[in-house]
Design a protein around this motif. Structure first.
Motif, PDB file in Angstrom:
ATOM      1  N   PRO A  44       0.792  -1.225   0.000  1.00 31.03           N
ATOM      2  CA  PRO A  44       0.000   0.000   0.000  1.00 31.03           C
ATOM      3  C   PRO A  44       0.829   1.282   0.000  1.00 31.03           C
ATOM      4  CG  PRO A  44      -0.144  -1.085   2.121  1.00 31.03           C
ATOM      5  CD  PRO A  44       0.565  -2.026   1.193  1.00 31.03           C
ATOM      6  N   HIS A  45       2.066   1.214   0.438  1.00 31.56           N
ATOM      7  CA  HIS A  45       2.926   2.403   0.435  1.00 31.56           C
ATOM      8  C   HIS A  45       3.890   2.384  -0.744  1.00 31.56           C
ATOM      9  CE1 HIS A  45       1.269   3.541   4.248  1.00 31.56           C
ATOM     10  NE2 HIS A  45       1.535   2.355   4.722  1.00 31.56           N
ATOM     11  N   GLY A  46       3.735   1.394  -1.602  1.00 33.44           N
ATOM     12  CA  GLY A  46       4.582   1.276  -2.778  1.00 33.44           C
ATOM     13  C   GLY A  46       4.067   2.144  -3.912  1.00 33.44           C
ATOM     14  N   PRO A  47       4.566   1.904  -5.093  1.00 33.26           N
ATOM     15  CA  PRO A  47       4.175   2.732  -6.239  1.00 33.26           C
ATOM     16  C   PRO A  47       2.719   2.510  -6.650  1.00 33.26           C
ATOM     17  CG  PRO A  47       5.514   0.883  -6.958  1.00 33.26           C
ATOM     18  CD  PRO A  47       5.508   0.858  -5.461  1.00 33.26           C
ATOM     19  N   THR A  48       2.146   3.527  -7.265  1.00 32.99           N
ATOM     20  CA  THR A  48       0.816   3.431  -7.848  1.00 32.99           C
ATOM     21  C   THR A  48       0.907   3.846  -9.310  1.00 32.99           C
ATOM     22  OG1 THR A  48       0.232   5.694  -7.264  1.00 32.99           O
ATOM     23  CG2 THR A  48      -0.341   3.989  -5.666  1.00 32.99           C
TER      24      THR A  48
END
Length: 66
Positions: A44-48
């Protein structure tokens, strides 16, 4: 497709096309006015990624068509 804008809202939902076993979960954010941010629920805190709404709609239609 591009990196999601920093100002994108943070309301995420699990895609209905995600795997039922919990391992392949794609989350989408429908609240952004011009783009659909997409991320891996396991990071969830990785790339989007952000898709234009029209491109996301075409992608979903292709999934439905098989």
């Amino acid at each position: 497709m591009r990196n999601a804008p920093e100002s994108a809202p943070t309301t995420w939902r699990k895609s209905t096309y995600s795997g039922g076993s919990g391992g392949d979960c794609l989350e989408v954010n429908d609240a952004h006015p011009t783009h659909i941010p997409v991320r891996d629920s396991k990071a969830p805190h990785g790339p989007t990624l952000a898709f234009r709404r029209q491109a996301w709609a075409a992608f979903v239609e292709n999934l439905k068509a098989g």
